[in-house]
Design an enzyme around this catalytic site. Structure first.
Site, PDB file in Angstrom:
ATOM      1  N   ASN A   1      -8.640  -0.304  -9.762  1.00  0.00           N
ATOM      2  CA  ASN A   1      -8.820  -0.395  -8.318  1.00  0.00           C
ATOM      3  C   ASN A   1      -7.534  -0.275  -7.508  1.00  0.00           C
ATOM      4  O   ASN A   1      -7.595  -0.123  -6.288  1.00  0.00           O
ATOM      5  CB  ASN A   1      -9.498  -1.759  -8.073  1.00  0.00           C
ATOM      6  CG  ASN A   1      -9.511  -2.163  -6.641  1.00  0.00           C
ATOM      7  OD1 ASN A   1     -10.292  -1.632  -5.864  1.00  0.00           O
ATOM      8  ND2 ASN A   1      -8.634  -3.098  -6.267  1.00  0.00           N
TER       9      ASN A   1
ATOM     10  N   TYR B   1      -4.456  11.305  -0.808  1.00  0.00           N
ATOM     11  CA  TYR B   1      -5.479  10.265  -1.042  1.00  0.00           C
ATOM     12  C   TYR B   1      -6.828  10.911  -1.385  1.00  0.00           C
ATOM     13  O   TYR B   1      -7.490  10.549  -2.360  1.00  0.00           O
ATOM     14  CB  TYR B   1      -5.579   9.407   0.229  1.00  0.00           C
ATOM     15  CG  TYR B   1      -6.415   8.164   0.110  1.00  0.00           C
ATOM     16  CD1 TYR B   1      -5.848   6.952  -0.270  1.00  0.00           C
ATOM     17  CD2 TYR B   1      -7.779   8.189   0.396  1.00  0.00           C
ATOM     18  CE1 TYR B   1      -6.613   5.792  -0.356  1.00  0.00           C
ATOM     19  CE2 TYR B   1      -8.554   7.042   0.305  1.00  0.00           C
ATOM     20  CZ  TYR B   1      -7.963   5.846  -0.064  1.00  0.00           C
ATOM     21  OH  TYR B   1      -8.734   4.706  -0.157  1.00  0.00           O
TER      22      TYR B   1
ATOM     23  N   ASP C   1      -1.445  -6.537 -10.884  1.00  0.00           N
ATOM     24  CA  ASP C   1      -0.981  -5.894  -9.643  1.00  0.00           C
ATOM     25  C   ASP C   1       0.527  -5.684  -9.732  1.00  0.00           C
ATOM     26  O   ASP C   1       1.231  -6.366 -10.481  1.00  0.00           O
ATOM     27  CB  ASP C   1      -1.304  -6.774  -8.434  1.00  0.00           C
ATOM     28  CG  ASP C   1      -1.426  -5.969  -7.135  1.00  0.00           C
ATOM     29  OD1 ASP C   1      -2.559  -5.802  -6.641  1.00  0.00           O
ATOM     30  OD2 ASP C   1      -0.373  -5.514  -6.620  1.00  0.00           O
TER      31      ASP C   1
ATOM     32  N   LYS D   1      -8.826  10.624  -4.869  1.00  0.00           N
ATOM     33  CA  LYS D   1     -10.136   9.946  -4.904  1.00  0.00           C
ATOM     34  C   LYS D   1     -11.255  10.888  -5.356  1.00  0.00           C
ATOM     35  O   LYS D   1     -12.207  10.451  -6.009  1.00  0.00           O
ATOM     36  CB  LYS D   1     -10.442   9.331  -3.539  1.00  0.00           C
ATOM     37  CG  LYS D   1      -9.485   8.184  -3.133  1.00  0.00           C
ATOM     38  CD  LYS D   1      -9.490   7.031  -4.135  1.00  0.00           C
ATOM     39  CE  LYS D   1      -8.752   5.807  -3.605  1.00  0.00           C
ATOM     40  NZ  LYS D   1      -8.751   4.706  -4.594  1.00  0.00           N
TER      41      LYS D   1
HETATM   42  N1  LIG Z   1     -10.243  -1.115   2.154  1.00  0.00           N
HETATM   43  C1  LIG Z   1     -10.784   0.081   2.374  1.00  0.00           C
HETATM   44  O1  LIG Z   1     -11.202   0.399   3.488  1.00  0.00           O
HETATM   45  C2  LIG Z   1     -10.945   1.052   1.247  1.00  0.00           C
HETATM   46  C3  LIG Z   1     -11.841   2.118   1.409  1.00  0.00           C
HETATM   47  C4  LIG Z   1     -12.008   3.001   0.349  1.00  0.00           C
HETATM   48  C5  LIG Z   1     -11.310   2.829  -0.823  1.00  0.00           C
HETATM   49  N2  LIG Z   1     -10.428   1.790  -0.929  1.00  0.00           N
HETATM   50  C6  LIG Z   1      -9.715   1.633  -2.176  1.00  0.00           C
HETATM   51  O2  LIG Z   1      -9.884   0.324  -2.640  1.00  0.00           O
HETATM   52  C7  LIG Z   1      -8.804  -0.024  -3.490  1.00  0.00           C
HETATM   53  C8  LIG Z   1      -8.284  -1.388  -3.109  1.00  0.00           C
HETATM   54  O3  LIG Z   1      -7.658  -1.304  -1.839  1.00  0.00           O
HETATM   55  P1  LIG Z   1      -7.761  -2.451  -0.730  1.00  0.00           P
HETATM   56  O4  LIG Z   1      -8.353  -1.827   0.457  1.00  0.00           O
HETATM   57  O5  LIG Z   1      -8.334  -3.680  -1.309  1.00  0.00           O
HETATM   58  O6  LIG Z   1      -6.202  -2.629  -0.344  1.00  0.00           O
HETATM   59  P2  LIG Z   1      -5.098  -3.687  -0.802  1.00  0.00           P
HETATM   60  O7  LIG Z   1      -3.825  -3.115  -0.289  1.00  0.00           O
HETATM   61  O8  LIG Z   1      -5.487  -5.056  -0.403  1.00  0.00           O
HETATM   62  O9  LIG Z   1      -5.151  -3.599  -2.391  1.00  0.00           O
HETATM   63  C9  LIG Z   1      -4.498  -2.596  -3.129  1.00  0.00           C
HETATM   64  C10 LIG Z   1      -3.677  -3.283  -4.190  1.00  0.00           C
HETATM   65  O10 LIG Z   1      -3.129  -2.300  -5.079  1.00  0.00           O
HETATM   66  C11 LIG Z   1      -1.836  -2.737  -5.423  1.00  0.00           C
HETATM   67  N3  LIG Z   1      -1.039  -1.613  -5.906  1.00  0.00           N
HETATM   68  C12 LIG Z   1      -0.522  -0.591  -5.189  1.00  0.00           C
HETATM   69  N4  LIG Z   1       0.168   0.235  -5.986  1.00  0.00           N
HETATM   70  C13 LIG Z   1       0.081  -0.276  -7.241  1.00  0.00           C
HETATM   71  C14 LIG Z   1       0.589   0.124  -8.499  1.00  0.00           C
HETATM   72  N5  LIG Z   1       1.340   1.235  -8.628  1.00  0.00           N
HETATM   73  N6  LIG Z   1       0.294  -0.628  -9.583  1.00  0.00           N
HETATM   74  C15 LIG Z   1      -0.445  -1.747  -9.464  1.00  0.00           C
HETATM   75  N7  LIG Z   1      -0.942  -2.192  -8.293  1.00  0.00           N
HETATM   76  C16 LIG Z   1      -0.681  -1.454  -7.196  1.00  0.00           C
HETATM   77  C17 LIG Z   1      -1.269  -3.342  -4.153  1.00  0.00           C
HETATM   78  O11 LIG Z   1      -0.181  -4.207  -4.420  1.00  0.00           O
HETATM   79  C18 LIG Z   1      -2.484  -4.062  -3.603  1.00  0.00           C
HETATM   80  O12 LIG Z   1      -2.556  -5.412  -4.028  1.00  0.00           O
HETATM   81  C19 LIG Z   1      -7.789   1.113  -3.357  1.00  0.00           C
HETATM   82  O13 LIG Z   1      -7.905   1.989  -4.462  1.00  0.00           O
HETATM   83  C20 LIG Z   1      -8.221   1.810  -2.089  1.00  0.00           C
HETATM   84  O14 LIG Z   1      -7.832   3.158  -2.068  1.00  0.00           O
HETATM   85  C21 LIG Z   1     -10.244   0.895   0.077  1.00  0.00           C
END
Ligand SMILES: NC(=O)c1ccc[n+]([C@@H]2O[C@H](COP(=O)([O-])OP(=O)(O)OC[C@H]3O[C@@H](n4cnc5c(N)ncnc54)[C@H](O)[C@@H]3O)[C@@H](O)[C@H]2O)c1
Length: 254
Positions: free
Chosen positions: A92, A158, A39, A162
């Site tokens: 992710n 976004y 991360d 995606k």
């Molecule tokens: N939570 C939701 O509702 C949801 C829905 C659809 C898709 N997603 C996708 O799931 C994935 C995880 O998101 P989440 O919801 O767990 O949020 P989250 O913010 O808890 O996790 C995302 C992580 O990515 C890290 N990150 C951001 N930019 C980065 C970079 N340049 N290099 C390395 N790490 C980086 C952040 O520090 C964070 O820990 C994402 O791709 C998000 O788009 C989430």
């Protein structure tokens, strides 16, 4: 909860400092994998490692910026040095959408969304695939989104990233399935995570509004998304290739 067997295998999870990535890293470690928790946020990645160690698992944290090819290569090199190879990856890492319609979206907001969430997945697979091939095969899951399947106003960067993840996943799946790497994508609906907590700012009203958009009537726990990732990575999904699996409480079928 199904028990998967990843004993002796090595996995890397990006965006594993919280939310879905942390949940996947913990589930993989609980299933016997040695896990690299990658991360941008090294402090919280170390926190994930502590949680895994507390559960009796083996994990190591590494700082990565998935938007930088060299940084992603260093993450894979670290994994191979630390654990002797790589079998599985969950690409992710992600950031929130623009919050602006296209005509009002600053170029740098567009570019950062694409860099982290589309180029990030490209760099991930580009550097992971040779290491996985060196082990004779494995599996990769890329995190897309419900927003990879339908449009969302105000989130053009976004949504485009995606959707791109799904195209890239399908192409990679075709390129590498005959060499023993199964590559799929998940498309989560709204799941509890740091990103979503920040966005809802602890407002029960906001959560109820978002929950109502999901036919199931609630948002997901991050662990429910991780469950689907584990299944896709595991041998239980041995005939699943290039899928974009909605895990969204019905959001994208309405
Ligand atoms: N939570 C939701 O509702 C949801 C829905 C659809 C898709 N997603 C996708 O799931 C994935 C995880 O998101 P989440 O919801 O767990 O949020 P989250 O913010 O808890 O996790 C995302 C992580 O990515 C890290 N990150 C951001 N930019 C980065 C970079 N340049 N290099 C390395 N790490 C980086 C952040 O520090 C964070 O820990 C994402 O791709 C998000 O788009 C989430």
């Amino acid at each position: 909860m199904i028990h998967y067997d990843f004993d002796g295998k090595v996995a890397v999870v990006t965006g594993a400092a919280g939310g879905i990535g942390r949940a996947t890293a913990r589930r993989l470690a609980a299933a016997g994998a040695r896990v690299v928790v990658a991360d941008l946020d090294l402090d919280q990645a170390e926190e994930t490692v502590k949680l895994i160690a507390g559960d009796g698992g083996d994990a190591a944290a590494v700082r990565v910026d998935v938007a930088e090819s060299a940084s992603v290569k260093a993450m894979v090199d670290f994994t191979v040095r630390r654990y002797g190879g790589l079998d599985y990856a969950h690409n992710n890492a992600g950031i929130v959408g623009a919050g602006a319609n296209i005509a009002d979206m600053p170029d740098e907001v567009w570019e950062r969304g694409i860099a982290v969430m589309l180029s990030g997945v490209f760099y991930g697979m580009k550097h992971e695939i040779p290491a996985i091939l060196a082990r004779g095969g494995g599996a990769i899951v890329n995190t897309s989104s419900g927003a990879g399947l339908i449009g969302f106003p105000g989130m053009g960067n976004y949504v485009a990233a995606k959707h791109g993840v799904i195209g890239l996943t399908r192409t990679a799946a075709l390129e590498y399935i005959t060499q023993g790497i199964r590559i799929n994508a998940i498309c989560p609906g709204t799941a509890r995570s740091r990103m979503v907590d920040d966005w809802m700012r602890g407002s029960a009203e906001a959560e109820a509004q978002v929950a109502a958009l999901h036919p199931i009537g609630r948002i997901a726990e991050a662990d429910e998304i991780a469950e689907a990732v584990l299944w896709l990575l595991s041998g239980a999904a041995s005939f699943v290739v290039g899928a974009a699996l909605p895990v969204d409480g019905g959001y994208t079928i309405t």
